[in-house]
Design a protein around this motif. Structure first.
Motif, PDB file in Angstrom:
ATOM      1  N   TRP A 103       1.361   3.438  -3.101  1.00  0.00           N
ATOM      2  CA  TRP A 103       1.916   2.556  -1.871  1.00  0.00           C
ATOM      3  C   TRP A 103       1.005   1.923  -1.248  1.00  0.00           C
ATOM      4  N   TYR A 104       1.108   0.675  -0.665  1.00  0.00           N
ATOM      5  CA  TYR A 104       0.275   0.138   0.172  1.00  0.00           C
ATOM      6  C   TYR A 104       0.867  -0.416   1.225  1.00  0.00           C
TER       7      TYR A 104
ATOM      8  N   LYS B  89       4.536  -0.862  -3.937  1.00  0.00           N
ATOM      9  CA  LYS B  89       3.730   0.149  -4.759  1.00  0.00           C
ATOM     10  C   LYS B  89       3.401  -0.634  -5.884  1.00  0.00           C
ATOM     11  N   VAL B  90       2.119  -0.556  -6.022  1.00  0.00           N
ATOM     12  CA  VAL B  90       1.307  -1.383  -7.172  1.00  0.00           C
ATOM     13  C   VAL B  90      -0.067  -0.829  -7.823  1.00  0.00           C
ATOM     14  N   ALA B  91      -0.436  -1.253  -8.638  1.00  0.00           N
ATOM     15  CA  ALA B  91      -1.836  -0.720  -9.119  1.00  0.00           C
ATOM     16  C   ALA B  91      -2.925  -1.011  -8.364  1.00  0.00           C
TER      17      ALA B  91
ATOM     18  N   PRO C 187      -4.568   3.402  -0.133  1.00  0.00           N
ATOM     19  CA  PRO C 187      -3.382   4.005  -0.775  1.00  0.00           C
ATOM     20  C   PRO C 187      -2.611   4.723   0.260  1.00  0.00           C
ATOM     21  N   ILE C 188      -1.453   4.831   0.352  1.00  0.00           N
ATOM     22  CA  ILE C 188      -0.625   5.736   1.166  1.00  0.00           C
ATOM     23  C   ILE C 188       0.012   6.794   0.348  1.00  0.00           C
ATOM     24  N   PRO C 189      -0.275   7.982   0.714  1.00  0.00           N
ATOM     25  CA  PRO C 189       0.387   9.172  -0.031  1.00  0.00           C
ATOM     26  C   PRO C 189       1.812   8.991  -0.168  1.00  0.00           C
TER      27      PRO C 189
ATOM     28  N   VAL D 192       6.040  14.863  14.174  1.00  0.00           N
ATOM     29  CA  VAL D 192       5.543  13.464  14.153  1.00  0.00           C
ATOM     30  C   VAL D 192       5.236  13.290  12.722  1.00  0.00           C
ATOM     31  N   VAL D 193       5.687  12.187  12.033  1.00  0.00           N
ATOM     32  CA  VAL D 193       5.290  11.877  10.725  1.00  0.00           C
ATOM     33  C   VAL D 193       4.570  10.658  10.718  1.00  0.00           C
ATOM     34  N   SER D 194       3.502  10.498  10.199  1.00  0.00           N
ATOM     35  CA  SER D 194       2.656   9.276  10.518  1.00  0.00           C
ATOM     36  C   SER D 194       2.339   8.756   9.065  1.00  0.00           C
ATOM     37  N   VAL D 195       1.990   7.299   8.970  1.00  0.00           N
ATOM     38  CA  VAL D 195       1.597   6.604   8.266  1.00  0.00           C
ATOM     39  C   VAL D 195       0.384   5.995   8.548  1.00  0.00           C
ATOM     40  N   ASP D 196      -0.743   7.092   7.973  1.00  0.00           N
ATOM     41  CA  ASP D 196      -1.892   6.480   8.335  1.00  0.00           C
ATOM     42  C   ASP D 196      -2.527   5.333   8.284  1.00  0.00           C
ATOM     43  N   ALA D 197      -2.400   4.384   7.264  1.00  0.00           N
ATOM     44  CA  ALA D 197      -3.020   3.344   6.976  1.00  0.00           C
ATOM     45  C   ALA D 197      -2.557   2.246   7.946  1.00  0.00           C
TER      46      ALA D 197
END
Length: 185
Positions: free
Chosen positions: A25-26, A79-81, A108-110, A163-168
């Protein structure tokens, strides 16, 4: 052929040869209010996307209307390569500004972070945006509708909050977790 030319040729060949690239995921930054259009264009290309939407009542002078707005304004997840061709394919979509991350390659996002946001927004729980945090103890919920969701445990007004974070994209959501059993990660 000089050593410099040889190295350049090796780099070009390495980019052209398809290899076993991880699909991740990006976060893609979009122009303002273009999130839904960009998501639709990605869908038309057959790319897996995630665009979390929230319903909100908007009031105009003559009416009220329930509208769906992106949870994270100016961002769509795709979601891509990690390959150069895929990044170019994503960046060439009208309305896309960039893939979030250093050097134009994207960070990349986990999967766990995307799934945690998906779980919270799909459960119709009371949640609110929360300032992005890097400090605090990381925990996992052990039961209930949010079983397995990981985040940072904080206390707000005496209530336990996850707290749920999306780091990117440095964005976070918070959800009250009173009554949920949590464990340290």
């Amino acid at each position: 052929m000089s050593a410099g030319t040889s190295r350049l040729t090796e780099m070009l060949v390495a980019d052209a040869v398809p290899g076993p690239e991880a699909i991740n995921w990006y976060a893609v930054q979009t122009r303002a209010r273009h999130e839904k259009r960009v998501a639709e264009r990605f869908r038309e290309q057959g790319l897996p996307i995630f665009l979390p939407l929230v319903s909100e009542v908007r009031r105009w002078s003559d009416r009220k209307k329930l509208v769906e707005l992106p949870l994270f304004g100016c961002y769509v997840f795709v979601k891509v390569a990690a390959g150069r061709e895929e990044r170019l394919r994503v960046c060439c979509v009208d309305g896309v500004l960039r893939i979030v991350g250093g050097k134009g390659e994207g960070a990349p996002i986990p999967d766990e972070q995307i799934e945690a946001v998906r779980a919270i927004t799909s459960q119709r729980l009371a949640w609110s945006e929360h300032p992005f945090l890097k400090i605090g103890q990381r925990v996992r919920i052990k039961s209930g509708a949010l079983n397995g969701v990981e985040g940072i445990l904080v206390a707000r007004d005496g209530d336990r909050t996850l707290v749920v974070s999306v780091d990117a994209i440095q964005r976070s959501l918070s959800v009250r977790i009173e009554g949920y059993d949590v464990e340290p990660v």
